[in-house]
Motif scaffolding. Structure first.
Motif, PDB file in Angstrom:
ATOM      1  N   UNK A  54       0.836  -1.210   0.000  1.00  0.00           N
ATOM      2  CA  UNK A  54       0.000   0.000   0.000  1.00  0.00           C
ATOM      3  C   UNK A  54       0.868   1.257   0.000  1.00  0.00           C
ATOM      4  N   UNK A  55       1.947   1.214   0.755  1.00  0.00           N
ATOM      5  CA  UNK A  55       2.867   2.366   0.805  1.00  0.00           C
ATOM      6  C   UNK A  55       3.561   2.542  -0.535  1.00  0.00           C
ATOM      7  N   UNK A  56       4.029   1.456  -1.105  1.00  0.00           N
ATOM      8  CA  UNK A  56       4.700   1.520  -2.408  1.00  0.00           C
ATOM      9  C   UNK A  56       3.752   2.039  -3.496  1.00  0.00           C
ATOM     10  N   UNK A  57       2.449   1.810  -3.318  1.00  0.00           N
ATOM     11  CA  UNK A  57       1.459   2.262  -4.301  1.00  0.00           C
ATOM     12  C   UNK A  57       1.109   3.741  -4.132  1.00  0.00           C
ATOM     13  N   UNK A  58       1.556   4.340  -3.010  1.00  0.00           N
ATOM     14  CA  UNK A  58       1.319   5.774  -2.857  1.00  0.00           C
ATOM     15  C   UNK A  58       0.722   6.237  -1.549  1.00  0.00           C
ATOM     16  N   UNK A  59       0.485   5.336  -0.587  1.00  0.00           N
ATOM     17  CA  UNK A  59      -0.055   5.760   0.708  1.00  0.00           C
ATOM     18  C   UNK A  59       0.945   6.683   1.413  1.00  0.00           C
ATOM     19  N   UNK A  60       0.425   7.725   2.026  1.00  0.00           N
ATOM     20  CA  UNK A  60       1.273   8.733   2.659  1.00  0.00           C
ATOM     21  C   UNK A  60       1.499   8.518   4.153  1.00  0.00           C
ATOM     22  N   UNK A  61       0.588   7.831   4.789  1.00  0.00           N
ATOM     23  CA  UNK A  61       0.722   7.544   6.218  1.00  0.00           C
ATOM     24  C   UNK A  61      -0.151   6.342   6.552  1.00  0.00           C
ATOM     25  N   UNK A  62       0.125   5.716   7.687  1.00  0.00           N
ATOM     26  CA  UNK A  62      -0.712   4.623   8.173  1.00  0.00           C
ATOM     27  C   UNK A  62      -1.238   4.990   9.556  1.00  0.00           C
ATOM     28  N   UNK A  63      -2.497   4.675   9.800  1.00  0.00           N
ATOM     29  CA  UNK A  63      -3.113   4.873  11.109  1.00  0.00           C
ATOM     30  C   UNK A  63      -3.410   3.490  11.673  1.00  0.00           C
ATOM     31  N   UNK A  64      -2.945   3.217  12.865  1.00  0.00           N
ATOM     32  CA  UNK A  64      -3.085   1.862  13.389  1.00  0.00           C
ATOM     33  C   UNK A  64      -4.454   1.603  14.001  1.00  0.00           C
TER      34      UNK A  64
END
Length: 295
Positions: free
Chosen positions: A172-182
């Protein structure tokens, strides 16, 4: 020895004095289903907006009526408060064409931040064909959205194992996600280990801890079963005998949240996302204390 202890206390207090304006907070709401619940929502929005959050997020329903409500609430919160608002968007029960139409509508109306999620399938009879990864790619194809995605320190309930869950986040990050919320958690060490694993595996975005201030311990136990979240033994003991004493439970919940945030802050965490359940009392108290630099 006393002088050394005093010196440590003074250094600790000075660090606390530096907290102001260094903690970034955000809050999640859900679209209310009736007039009474709507009053609770706007009361909470108005009270929490005073704390100058980085953004609000609004959850996304499983049918078109609730989706329309999400957009209406997002629009109104932004107009009332001036705070950036991020709608949740799920892909489990919508076509690519529908999702692109929604994304274009958001972009056209100045909504740049989206929380991209797979969504819950009501009937687990079919294998999932679409995932949050697909939605992240679709959003990036439409426009350069600022995208938040979900992360699971204690592993997603449907994941094969911890490694596959981590690799899903990386994709998901490699596809362009800018941050993750746990997902919310109560084991700080578990979150810190997860954050370290993310870094070691090239996941170089903020992993924002989801904080769930406790209003009602019995409800928390129900949520934890659904989300694969462990409730430490000490918490069961702290809330023992308080099933009918919500006021005391709220005070204990505030204490637990503040201590978690203190520990996370001194491990370098500066961003915190609060799951409000459209309630503001405990959360406002917690954030007010943090912003006033008093522990």
């Amino acid at each position: 020895m006393k002088n050394i202890d005093q010196s440590k206390r003074e250094m600790f207090n000075q660090n606390l004095l530096d907290l102001k304006d260094k903690i970034n907070i955000s809050f999640e709401f859900f679209p209310p289903k009736n007039v009474s619940l709507e009053k609770n929502l706007w009361s909470s929005v108005n009270k929490l907006s005073v704390l100058k959050p980085v953004f609000f997020s609004v959850t996304y329903g499983a049918n078109s009526g609730e989706r329309d409500r999400t957009y209406t609430i997002v629009k109104e919160i932004k107009e009332r408060t001036g705070v950036s608002v991020a709608p949740h968007l799920t892909c489990i029960d919508a076509t690519d064409e529908e999702l692109k139409m929604i994304a274009k509508h958001y972009w056209k109306n100045g909504i740049r931040h989206v929380v991209a999620l797979r969504g819950d399938q009501l009937k687990q009879t079919k294998r999932m064909k679409r995932h949050a990864l697909n939605l992240v790619k679709l959003l990036k194809d439409v426009a350069d959205f600022d995208i938040s995605v979900a992360a699971y320190p204690e592993v997603h309930p449907e994941a094969k194992d911890a490694l596959s869950d981590l690799m899903n986040l990386k994709r998901k990050v490699d596809a362009g996600a800018n941050r993750a919320i746990t997902q919310f958690f109560f084991d700080v060490e578990c979150y810190l280990r997860f954050r370290d694993l993310c870094f070691k595996n090239g996941i170089n975005i903020k992993i924002i801890p989801g904080i769930f201030p406790i209003f009602d311990f019995q409800k928390l136990k129900q949520f934890s079963k659904m989300t694969n979240v462990n409730i430490p033994i000490f918490m069961h003991k702290m809330f023992e005998g308080l099933d009918n004493d919500l006021e005391t439970s709220k005070m204990i919940g505030s204490y637990i949240s503040i201590n978690m945030i203190k520990k996370l802050y001194f491990e370098g965490v500066k961003d915190f996302h609060f799951y409000t359940l459209n309630r503001s009392d405990v959360i406002y108290a917690v954030c007010h204390i943090l912003r006033q630099k008093i522990f």
